[in-house]
Enzyme design. Structure first.
Site, PDB file in Angstrom:
ATOM      1  N   GLY A 230       8.417 -52.060  15.904  1.00 32.72           N
ATOM      2  CA  GLY A 230       8.112 -53.461  17.157  1.00 32.72           C
ATOM      3  C   GLY A 230       7.518 -54.488  15.862  1.00 32.72           C
ATOM      4  O   GLY A 230       6.705 -54.354  15.389  1.00 32.72           O
ATOM      5  N   CYS A 231       6.741 -55.388  16.901  1.00 33.31           N
ATOM      6  CA  CYS A 231       5.919 -56.605  16.108  1.00 33.31           C
ATOM      7  C   CYS A 231       4.631 -56.293  15.332  1.00 33.31           C
ATOM      8  O   CYS A 231       4.022 -56.352  14.767  1.00 33.31           O
ATOM      9  CB  CYS A 231       6.171 -57.912  17.109  1.00 33.31           C
ATOM     10  SG  CYS A 231       5.466 -57.211  19.190  1.00 33.31           S
ATOM     11  N   TYR A 232       4.219 -55.564  16.685  1.00 33.39           N
ATOM     12  CA  TYR A 232       2.563 -55.352  16.061  1.00 33.39           C
ATOM     13  C   TYR A 232       3.054 -54.301  14.706  1.00 33.39           C
ATOM     14  O   TYR A 232       1.680 -54.470  13.591  1.00 33.39           O
ATOM     15  CB  TYR A 232       2.148 -54.930  17.027  1.00 33.39           C
ATOM     16  CG  TYR A 232       1.040 -55.785  18.137  1.00 33.39           C
ATOM     17  CD1 TYR A 232       0.139 -57.153  18.009  1.00 33.39           C
ATOM     18  CD2 TYR A 232       1.485 -55.672  20.052  1.00 33.39           C
ATOM     19  CE1 TYR A 232      -0.198 -57.998  18.729  1.00 33.39           C
ATOM     20  CE2 TYR A 232       0.769 -56.636  19.986  1.00 33.39           C
ATOM     21  CZ  TYR A 232       0.475 -57.669  20.218  1.00 33.39           C
ATOM     22  OH  TYR A 232       0.029 -58.642  21.062  1.00 33.39           O
TER      23      TYR A 232
ATOM     24  N   THR B  47       5.050 -53.374  12.731  1.00 37.82           N
ATOM     25  CA  THR B  47       5.078 -54.235  12.065  1.00 37.82           C
ATOM     26  C   THR B  47       4.426 -54.847  10.755  1.00 37.82           C
ATOM     27  O   THR B  47       3.899 -54.108   9.671  1.00 37.82           O
ATOM     28  CB  THR B  47       6.554 -55.703  11.504  1.00 37.82           C
ATOM     29  OG1 THR B  47       7.560 -54.669  12.433  1.00 37.82           O
ATOM     30  CG2 THR B  47       6.517 -56.052  10.797  1.00 37.82           C
TER      31      THR B  47
END
Lengths: 347, 347, 347, 347
Positions: free
Chosen positions: A148-150, A152
């Site tokens: 996921g973005c966070y 990462t």
């Protein structure tokens, strides 16, 4: 040429995949599916793609995808789970940009996503797609559950500290204060994502518990091999793209004795996409906007025992579509940065 | 490889040239000059370029530039004028992104820019760099005075109407209501361009007279061969990049009898960068952001005799650095879109 | 104390009414209705009102409103029409912030709003609520159809030119190029109003025909007594609040001979809320944000025969809730600015 | 009526003072000074104040201010220090919105502000203007050194935890991750505050040490009577107004046994401007924009031992001009909220 399909092309991660893949020299876009938009030209929905993406949406069926070498799922959780087995069994590799194949523990998945996991065997096989941490496994994976973005941003911020042999920090008091642009909430129409609500405004959200928390803790434990506790607070920034993670760690004696700048620079020396900035730097989200880069800096304010790591990514690129293409490149033996050389758009 | 120099690399058009040229397959960046920043690495000022642009600023002297095939001037007016002759005489081609070589009438130049023109002979030779209107002249030019951002949008919006043989509109009552992002004001620190002033705000400016007015009228007259009058009102939009020109023309009988959509589509059929959108379309600045594209639509509200043409560009790309690279490509016999294929960044 | 009710309090005009009325010294808020939110505290939906607005939503029935002296409708078209007669017949005065009682011609209403008008008699009685133009009628009205946001800005921009006796302009070639913040689209969740779509973007919309066009033309004709034609182009600005109208008129000989600045200053000398700025001024939306003021400037670029009038309002205040309270004050014999003295919030 | 003067009226805190004082029922504005703008009407610089503020800038001399009862300094550090003694000795009370009278330790002042302190005796007498913590001292003060914007948010976030008798938290591992709108940087023209730099961007700044750090630690120690250590990281949010402080504390056994919600509600029960929101709330900067309110929420994610306190203020109001007027009200025996009742402007 890699023949590629996209399931769920009407959101921001889907259109971002199109933007990147349209110029990728080794990709042939075979199909993009959307149940609600069958037959509509993609460029009618996304005029920014006019004249360069000439494909129309098709039914989200196996039939639409069976000639692909790889299929990206840019879909809400639950969708990839339902289709992945058929594709994988047919020899088609799958990269899920959604959340179905991230959490290894099915009970945790059910707790945070509110549905049972229907493919525990595939989940066990799936490779967690944070490439800088799990490169070899990604290369040979049939199924990648992309980070996921966070998660990462937080994992790349902490990784050098966690893989340094003996612990350098108190791994149970990590604080990840994260800030994201509004595109992270997707292209779904909700009051909270309206311009008039989000503009000229700033807030924390999901403070009591966000789905990325168990992913972050699991990811850090995969890296360190030890139990970690993270207090994770996401915030909504009135901008479209970008994440800045401000991560606080308490250095133990070994950590205080370490040259942290040298540690980070050494750790990421060979990573094309990870830029450890010079000592004292302050990475800004615009320094990576529209690109697959990560920029990092590590500080130790007042020489005290708390270190502050700053990490920035574009949530739609390194946090989603770009990282997905990077995974694809790795899976097909291409240079990881192929088609991902674009420089950040600044200002 | 074309050996390229940039004079004045510390503003937004300069950094945008770097962003584009860094990935151009036929360009070797030889020098970038800035009087105030000699010796500083470009990437220290623009961290978005870190690891991809490894050059430092040098003195703005002939010595720094003498090995170039082409030099871009991304400078305020007055600078190119002072250096162009020496370069051109040495066989180095020049593209001025500033205003020194746009207005053909030296009295007009002096009136609007408050300084005499020191190079009237060069001015006469200089080619006006609106490529879609003056392609052949650009190809062989030694010196190009690139079209300004607003003038690019307004001229491309009107060109099909003005080159249709007999007049289709009243060419003396044209209204160009133009809106630009704040980057059009450059990277100079002024109170009016502060975030706290420009954000959550909208205003017209230079209503009594803007320097782009004589350029627009001159440009339209070069296209039509007839006298034109334009009321030009620029506005400041709280966004960074983008221009939308809303142009109002009064159709005469011939104009009212014309299929305007067909006229526009036919006129721009072979232009790589000009996209005439389908009837009824509403181009948005984000449909071109970060790209060299122009998107156009023509409307005739209520079937009355006023037509409304909407034209959008990215002011830093098609309105400056991108158009400059397009000119360079034309001047060196390359495909005009080489290095300019980037798709718009949306959202 | 005026006992006030609000129908439809969950949108932006409703919450703006609450913000203003909460501090109005002569108002007692009796009821606010919302079918979907019955029982919920208003301040739970709008935390900005916490501790100052202690009322809960009630059923949108006559019962909820019968003890009011005046009811504001902050509702989509169709709602006020269905309830107004019962209220008016019970002696309760009504101010409709929606569109039900603006267009006098029922055929026009049906054409633009897609539904028949169920109250033609009330419509005939209703007073058009542009107070500076129809003050006396507003004072005694039982039912006010408040002017729309764009029509308020355009009519106030043009009024001095239209009431000057003989025509001063060509009244059939007026161009109103209008720009509005996103709150004008309301609090309804739609993709086009998402932050990620509207931010860093600019576009025209409804170019082929907007519902405010017939209202503007009707309003101007009520002022001048003559037929007018307007080309009206609304645009969406990436800001929350504010409208700037840029209005172009062609001056006839009489108009060219008129001192326009003196005309405007004289015309609006006694209007509390209308500020004719000094010659050469450039009104900005932030100069009126959060207030009920209108700021105007008139220009005649290059001394040619086209005049440019700039008018700015806050669309939620003078364009909606503030103008509604101004109407209420007039209807109840109070000073028009009572409770509306707030200065603009800038920056 | 209190006769009031303002020194330094050309910045954002100065214009905000004018916005508030113009409607204050007990204030008469006697003088506003600015060395560079003597004679200019204030409303020419700030058109939002047109027709309501009719004063012009005067010389920053004692002569201009000698008839005042109270003088606000809205100036950079160093200015108030040079003028305060003369005023105070003449019986004129002073509120410094700048930093001259915040840090009690002159060595600390010199370290962080790069100049010696010229008025150590006055500094010792000066009262630290965080009213909710030092009300009685403010009431009788001759000279108030108003709390800074970040320090106001952080201290009010922590105060209930620090005044609870025995310690509830580890007071040496406090983390204050703070986010501010761009107006906090003032109205000075700098590249970093340009719209094109700050918009669509997010970054941390002054991570290695910000001038508000010693003020925060001093302020917390004044409240608790014990040594505290804070890691303070300010961030720049692409909005104009607003601060959100996200404060992390490690609860000790006593803290874990405490009902934190009840503690906060009880502590602030009688404070007009402090709103402890219900359990689970997420305060947003827009919930206080343009108002003097503070909104707070306290969370304990996952029931672990880290508590997260969220506090939001408008940096120009409660963080500067509003708090200054609140202090004035207290100093002159008026209700603290007089002239400060304005509700937040949302959306």
């Amino acid at each position: 040429m890699i023949k590629v399909g996209i399931v769920g092309g009407t959101g921001y991660t889907g259109s971002e995949l199109l933007r990147i893949l349209a110029l990728h020299p080794q990709v042939e876009l075979k199909a993009i599916t959307s149940r609600g938009e069958v037959g509509q030209a993609v460029a009618d929905m996304f005029p920014a793609l006019r004249k360069r993406v000439n494909i129309a949406f098709s039914e989200p069926t196996f039939e639409s995808l069976k000639n692909c070498d790889l299929v990206f799922f840019a879909t809400p959780h639950g969708v990839c789970m339902a289709q992945a087995a058929e594709l994988v069994n047919a020899g088609i590799r799958v990269v899920d940009l959604g959340a179905d194949f991230r959490l290894k523990n099915t009970a945790e998945f059910e707790h945070w996503y509110g549905m049972p996991h229907s493919e525990p065997a595939l989940l066990e096989e799936a490779v967690y797609g944070l490439i800088e941490a799990h490169r070899n496994a990604v290369r040979t994976a049939r199924l990648v559950g992309l980070a996921g973005c966070y998660p990462t941003s937080v994992q790349l911020a902490l990784k050098p500290l966690l893989t340094a042999g003996a612990p350098l920090i108190d791994e149970t008091t990590i604080i990840a204060d994260c800030k994201s642009g509004v595109s992270g909430a997707g292209r779904k129409a909700t009051v909270g994502s309206l311009f008039s609500e989000a503009s000229e405004n700033f807030k924390a959200y999901s403070v009591s518990g966000h789905r990325h928390l168990p992913e972050i803790e699991q990811g850090l434990e995969m890296i360190s091999g030890r139990k970690t506790h993270v207090t994770f607070t996401p915030h909504l920034v009135p901008m479209v793209r970008g994440i800045l993670a401000t991560v606080y760690v308490k250095l133990n004696d070994a950590g205080q004795a370490t040259d942290l700048q040298a540690l980070y620079e050494g750790h990421y020396r060979d990573e094309y996409f990870v830029d450890v900035m010079p000592k004292g730097s302050l990475p800004e989200t615009k320094h990576v906007r529209g690109s697959n880069f990560v920029r990092l800096a590590i500080h130790r304010p007042q020489g005290r025992d708390t270190a502050v790591i700053l990490a920035t990514i574009d949530n739609l690129v390194k946090g989603a579509a770009g990282q997905a293409v990077q995974a694809m490149n790795a899976m097909f033996g291409l240079p990881e940065h192929l088609g991902l050389e674009q420089l950040p758009l600044a200002p």
